[in-house]
Motif scaffolding. Structure first.
Motif, PDB file in Angstrom:
ATOM      1  N   GLY A 101     -17.242 -24.783 -19.978  1.00  0.00           N
ATOM      2  CA  GLY A 101     -17.750 -23.885 -19.384  1.00  0.00           C
ATOM      3  C   GLY A 101     -17.212 -23.579 -18.821  1.00  0.00           C
ATOM      4  O   GLY A 101     -16.930 -22.830 -17.580  1.00  0.00           O
ATOM      5  N   PHE A 102     -16.827 -24.793 -17.003  1.00  0.00           N
ATOM      6  CA  PHE A 102     -16.474 -25.136 -16.012  1.00  0.00           C
ATOM      7  C   PHE A 102     -15.069 -24.650 -16.542  1.00  0.00           C
ATOM      8  O   PHE A 102     -14.600 -23.773 -15.686  1.00  0.00           O
ATOM      9  N   LEU A 103     -14.609 -24.769 -17.023  1.00  0.00           N
ATOM     10  CA  LEU A 103     -12.924 -24.168 -17.524  1.00  0.00           C
ATOM     11  C   LEU A 103     -13.000 -23.179 -18.344  1.00  0.00           C
ATOM     12  O   LEU A 103     -12.480 -22.283 -17.075  1.00  0.00           O
ATOM     13  N   LYS A 104     -14.346 -22.618 -18.563  1.00  0.00           N
ATOM     14  CA  LYS A 104     -13.707 -21.248 -18.655  1.00  0.00           C
ATOM     15  C   LYS A 104     -13.802 -20.168 -17.979  1.00  0.00           C
ATOM     16  O   LYS A 104     -12.811 -19.208 -17.664  1.00  0.00           O
ATOM     17  N   ASN A 105     -14.485 -20.791 -17.273  1.00  0.00           N
ATOM     18  CA  ASN A 105     -15.096 -19.419 -15.798  1.00  0.00           C
ATOM     19  C   ASN A 105     -14.215 -19.623 -15.063  1.00  0.00           C
ATOM     20  O   ASN A 105     -13.162 -18.868 -14.465  1.00  0.00           O
ATOM     21  N   VAL A 106     -13.271 -21.040 -14.831  1.00  0.00           N
ATOM     22  CA  VAL A 106     -11.650 -21.016 -13.866  1.00  0.00           C
ATOM     23  C   VAL A 106     -10.803 -20.124 -14.254  1.00  0.00           C
ATOM     24  O   VAL A 106     -10.130 -19.506 -13.823  1.00  0.00           O
ATOM     25  N   VAL A 107     -10.578 -20.609 -15.837  1.00  0.00           N
ATOM     26  CA  VAL A 107      -9.566 -19.785 -16.568  1.00  0.00           C
ATOM     27  C   VAL A 107      -9.756 -18.074 -16.343  1.00  0.00           C
ATOM     28  O   VAL A 107      -9.053 -17.827 -15.974  1.00  0.00           O
ATOM     29  N   SER A 108     -10.645 -17.953 -16.209  1.00  0.00           N
ATOM     30  CA  SER A 108     -11.379 -16.344 -16.681  1.00  0.00           C
ATOM     31  C   SER A 108     -10.654 -15.806 -15.231  1.00  0.00           C
ATOM     32  O   SER A 108     -10.264 -14.386 -14.714  1.00  0.00           O
TER      33      SER A 108
END
Length: 239
Positions: free
Chosen positions: A112-119
């Motif tokens: 979840g954290f990485l999804k937000n950062v990548v987005s």
């Protein structure tokens, strides 16, 4: 041909040991590109023990190849790279007190954290790469973050290469093949050197870029910086 991005953290470490601006991080970046390097990598850390925030901003207008900024995506890091807008940001889960990067992401745990950062990064046109251990099972979760690429953490390969190079590279090949299935680009970095680079580059499918700093700068003490860059480029050539 796989691109060579040169990590210049060690130049900043040497400069900071004496203070002042010698050797110059910016001049080194300019010269490396003149000598054939196809990218410049930096890894600023919160304590600024090598690359400083000022370096990040000073380098941006001077890097005309590809600017790759690595780091743990704390809020201050994200805000900085959103201002600078490098061509690529490589997300690395290093602790603040780590001497150097020592592990890849558990993308399942931090999905979840990485999804937000990548987005957030991709919304500003910045290519993303996630630092990953050689583990084919982790590629699925890396893909789910939305990242463009993975960067294979190659310390284990470098350590085991002198003993059994085929076994040392096995999991890296499997991970790269899995990345290819998911349409992810593959980068690599950490302890790659003149001794072990060619075998790695010849056997890893879809290897787009290697980021090399410590070994290259160390070898440049013997060979000279221009000769060292050319030696790396020859090892990456496919003909």
């Amino acid at each position: 041909m796989t691109k060579l991005s040169v990590n210049i953290n060690k130049i900043a470490t040497l400069r900071n040991a004496r203070g002042g601006d010698l050797p110059s991080v910016t001049q080194t970046a300019v010269k490396l590109q003149e000598f054939g390097a196809q990218g410049i990598t930096i890894h600023p850390r919160p304590d600024q023990r090598h690359i400083t925030r000022k370096d990040v901003y000073d380098l941006k207008p001077l890097v005309h190849t590809e600017f790759n900024i690595e780091g743990n995506p704390h809020r201050s890091f994200i805000d900085m790279v959103l201002e600078v807008k490098p061509e690529q940001v490589t997300l690395v889960p290093d602790a603040e007190d780590a001497v150097t990067s020592n592990a890849g992401w558990d993308c399942e745990k931090h999905l979840g954290f990485l999804k937000n950062v990548v987005s957030e990064l991709k919304s500003q046109g910045i290519r993303t790469s996630i630092f990953l251990d050689p583990n084919p099972e982790m590629v699925k979760f890396a893909h789910e973050t939305g990242t463009d690429r993975i960067e294979l953490y190659t310390e284990a390969y470098a350590l085991n290469y002198p003993k059994d190079k085929e076994e040392a590279i096995r999991l890296y090949i499997e991970t790269a093949l899995e990345a290819e299935k998911y349409g992810l680009g593959v980068n690599a970095g950490h302890d790659l050197s003149l001794e072990n680079l060619k075998y790695f580059a010849d056997h890893i499918p879809n290897l787009l870029e290697v980021s090399i700093g410590h070994a290259l700068i160390s070898e440049a003490l013997y060979l000279g910086l221009e000769n060292t860059v050319q030696a790396y480029l020859k090892r990456l050539a496919k003909w």
